[in-house]
Scaffold this motif. Structure first.
Motif: not given
Length: 208
Positions: A160-170, A172-174, A150-155, A80-87
């Motif tokens: 900096g937006l990756g650390y915001m809950r609004d994006n959802g990726i943080e 999945r990283w946790r 891989a999760a770190n790379v996706a972040m 899911q993180m990779m798909e989010m990173a691709q988008q």
């Protein structure tokens, strides 16, 4: 009603205890790191004695299935993180073009795919037997490490937006990093691998 299967030891002998009870106080959380907020209230309990060789086989099977399940969940999170990173990388502009076109981002996406492929190959070739268990026992740390990277790379693709809950990726990283500690961390796996191999070698030598 819920059933909990737990190992117990009496006078150096291993047995299994089947406990029926209820799970109380558990509420939905933001991520996998918040799942353990409930308590299991035991009711009836029954101890089951099995021969030593069957007890070891049962323990092996339970661990094996649990590790396979945890790896599959972790793989799904990274997918899911990779798909989010691709988008996201196909939409975000930097340097006059979308960042998906930058070599650094392309390398990041390739690294994510490589980690996922590694796990898929291991999962596809798994058999619920002694050989499959030992192979997974030895590979588990490597697979978890690859998925965490891989999760770190996706972040990183989000900046900096990756650390915001609004994006959802943080979240999945946790989740991915939390799953690394489920059912044994890196040191636990090293110790268990050494002990399991030693025990097996000792038993083989005794039969010889």
């Amino acid at each position: 009603m819920r059933v909990l299967l737990a190992p117990v030891f009496t006078a150096g002998a291993m047995a299994w205890q089947l406990i029926r009870g209820e799970l109380r106080g558990s509420t939905p959380g933001h991520g996998l790191d918040e799942l353990h907020d409930g308590a299991f209230e035991p009711g009836q309990a029954r101890t089951v004695q099995v021969p030593a060789h069957r007890a070891k086989a049962l323990a092996r099977d339970i661990w094996h299935r649990e590790w396979l399940g945890l790896l599959a969940i972790q793989q799904g999170c990274v997918q899911q993180m990779m798909e989010m990173a691709q988008q996201f990388s196909a939409l975000r502009f930097q340097g006059g073009r979308v960042i998906a076109g930058h070599p650094a981002v392309q390398i990041m996406l390739a690294d994510m795919q490589a980690a996922l492929t590694d796990v898929r190959i291991v999962l596809a070739g798994q058999a619920l037997n002694e050989s499959g268990f030992v192979d997974l026992l030895r590979a588990r740390n490597r697979l978890h490490e690859g998925l965490a990277l891989a999760a770190n790379v996706a972040m990183q693709t989000f900046g900096g937006l990756g650390y915001m809950r609004d994006n959802g990726i943080e979240k999945r990283w946790r989740d991915v990093n939390h799953l690394r500690q489920q059912s044994g961390g890196a040191l636990d796996m090293q110790l268990m691998s050494a002990n399991w191999t030693f025990t097996k070698a000792t038993a083989t030598g005794a039969h010889a």
